[in-house]
Scaffold this active site. Sequence first.
Site, PDB file in Angstrom:
ATOM      1  N   LYS A 153      -9.386  10.421   7.789  1.00 17.33           N
ATOM      2  CA  LYS A 153      -8.946   9.278   6.990  1.00 17.33           C
ATOM      3  C   LYS A 153      -8.565   8.193   7.986  1.00 17.33           C
ATOM      4  O   LYS A 153      -7.563   8.305   8.689  1.00 17.33           O
ATOM      5  CB  LYS A 153      -7.755   9.643   6.103  1.00 17.33           C
TER       6      LYS A 153
ATOM      7  N   GLY B 210       3.067   3.209  -0.361  1.00 22.17           N
ATOM      8  CA  GLY B 210       4.442   3.544  -0.695  1.00 22.17           C
ATOM      9  C   GLY B 210       5.104   2.614  -1.695  1.00 22.17           C
ATOM     10  O   GLY B 210       6.270   2.805  -2.036  1.00 22.17           O
TER      11      GLY B 210
ATOM     12  N   ALA C 170      -3.511   4.667  -1.960  1.00 22.40           N
ATOM     13  CA  ALA C 170      -2.267   3.920  -1.716  1.00 22.40           C
ATOM     14  C   ALA C 170      -1.852   3.060  -2.900  1.00 22.40           C
ATOM     15  O   ALA C 170      -2.684   2.464  -3.584  1.00 22.40           O
ATOM     16  CB  ALA C 170      -2.363   3.032  -0.485  1.00 22.40           C
ATOM     17  N   GLY C 171      -0.556   3.046  -3.127  1.00 21.61           N
ATOM     18  CA  GLY C 171       0.026   2.167  -4.129  1.00 21.61           C
ATOM     19  C   GLY C 171       0.238   2.798  -5.493  1.00 21.61           C
ATOM     20  O   GLY C 171       0.877   2.209  -6.361  1.00 21.61           O
TER      21      GLY C 171
ATOM     22  N   ASN D 228       0.671  10.101  -2.284  1.00 17.52           N
ATOM     23  CA  ASN D 228       1.647  10.940  -1.606  1.00 17.52           C
ATOM     24  C   ASN D 228       3.051  10.699  -2.152  1.00 17.52           C
ATOM     25  O   ASN D 228       3.674  11.554  -2.776  1.00 17.52           O
ATOM     26  CB  ASN D 228       1.592  10.662  -0.092  1.00 17.52           C
ATOM     27  N   THR D 229       3.542   9.462  -1.945  1.00 16.60           N
ATOM     28  CA  THR D 229       4.938   9.170  -2.250  1.00 16.60           C
ATOM     29  C   THR D 229       5.264   9.414  -3.722  1.00 16.60           C
ATOM     30  O   THR D 229       6.368   9.891  -4.040  1.00 16.60           O
ATOM     31  CB  THR D 229       5.257   7.711  -1.882  1.00 16.60           C
TER      32      THR D 229
END
Lengths: 261, 64
Positions: free
Chosen positions: A99, A160, A187-188, A209-210
């Site tokens: 990645k 994040g 992301a986001g 992830n977050t």
Amino acid sequence: MKDGVTFYGETVSSRLLLGTAQYPSPAILSDAIKASGSEIVTVSLRRESTGAKGGRAFWDLIKALNVRVLPNTAGCHSAKEAITTAEMARDVFDTDWIKLEVIGHADTLQPDVFGLVEAARELVAQGFKVFPYTTDDLVVGEKLLAVGCEVLMPWGAPIGSGKGLNNVFALKTMRAHFPNVPLVVDAGIGLPSHASAALELGYDAVLLNTAVAKAGDPVAMAKAFALAVEAGRLSYHAGAMEARDMAVPSTPVLGLAFSES
Amino acid sequence: MIIVNGETMETKSQTVAELLDELGYEDMPVATARNMTVVRKRERAETKLNYGDRIEILVPMQGG
């Protein structure tokens, strides 16, 4: 129906790619990955001041889950750093998948798309299978494909931030222009509904992830994302109705009581 | 004198492989680089250390 998605010739059934950072504990990380059904998880390489024991424990935990790993180059701010990190990742994780992140701005963590294309070109030449974390810019996507990327991972919103899909128009444009390229919103994403929305646009998968790791109950949230991704994909295949500006009654009007006719 | 993960240290190790042993990594899963160039596992025993070399020793870690 649960159709698979293919990245560089390898097909997985889950359309949820999950990060491994920021979980409250290794046990919760492990349980969240299981609950998510994810078959691809992201990992990184970092310095460790206390010897390699923590690294080994983490790596043993991931290996025990029997998932594919997608090492990242997170935190790299130049093509050179990203290339060297990718080479190191290949050596330790024993995979050509990478990645690729080349960060361009410290506040927004948005990709340096110039460095990204440069690094992707070099890594593809070295035999890497590059998953580029990019913006939703169509032309950058074309450049990445031209240098040999076979997957594109545009951001939904800054890493994040949990803001979801900031620019649906741009994401739709990419989907329309690259009908045969696996596209992943990376992301986001903050909510399962964001993930559903990405899949409803025809995106092949999401990487997050977050949103799971920082949830009150990460394991429950991992399951929620698994369901959301599946629902979004089903919805995409089912074909959504056209939105209308006026109300249209869904209950038949014919035979309505008390009517004059 | 060499610089390992950003910190200066003195070492008697002659190669990257010896340095890993000296620091207790032995056969742990680590990735190494010397002066921004990767040193693969099979290259560690032959990769000599020179004065002032910048060595990176990285371990698998959580990532997003």
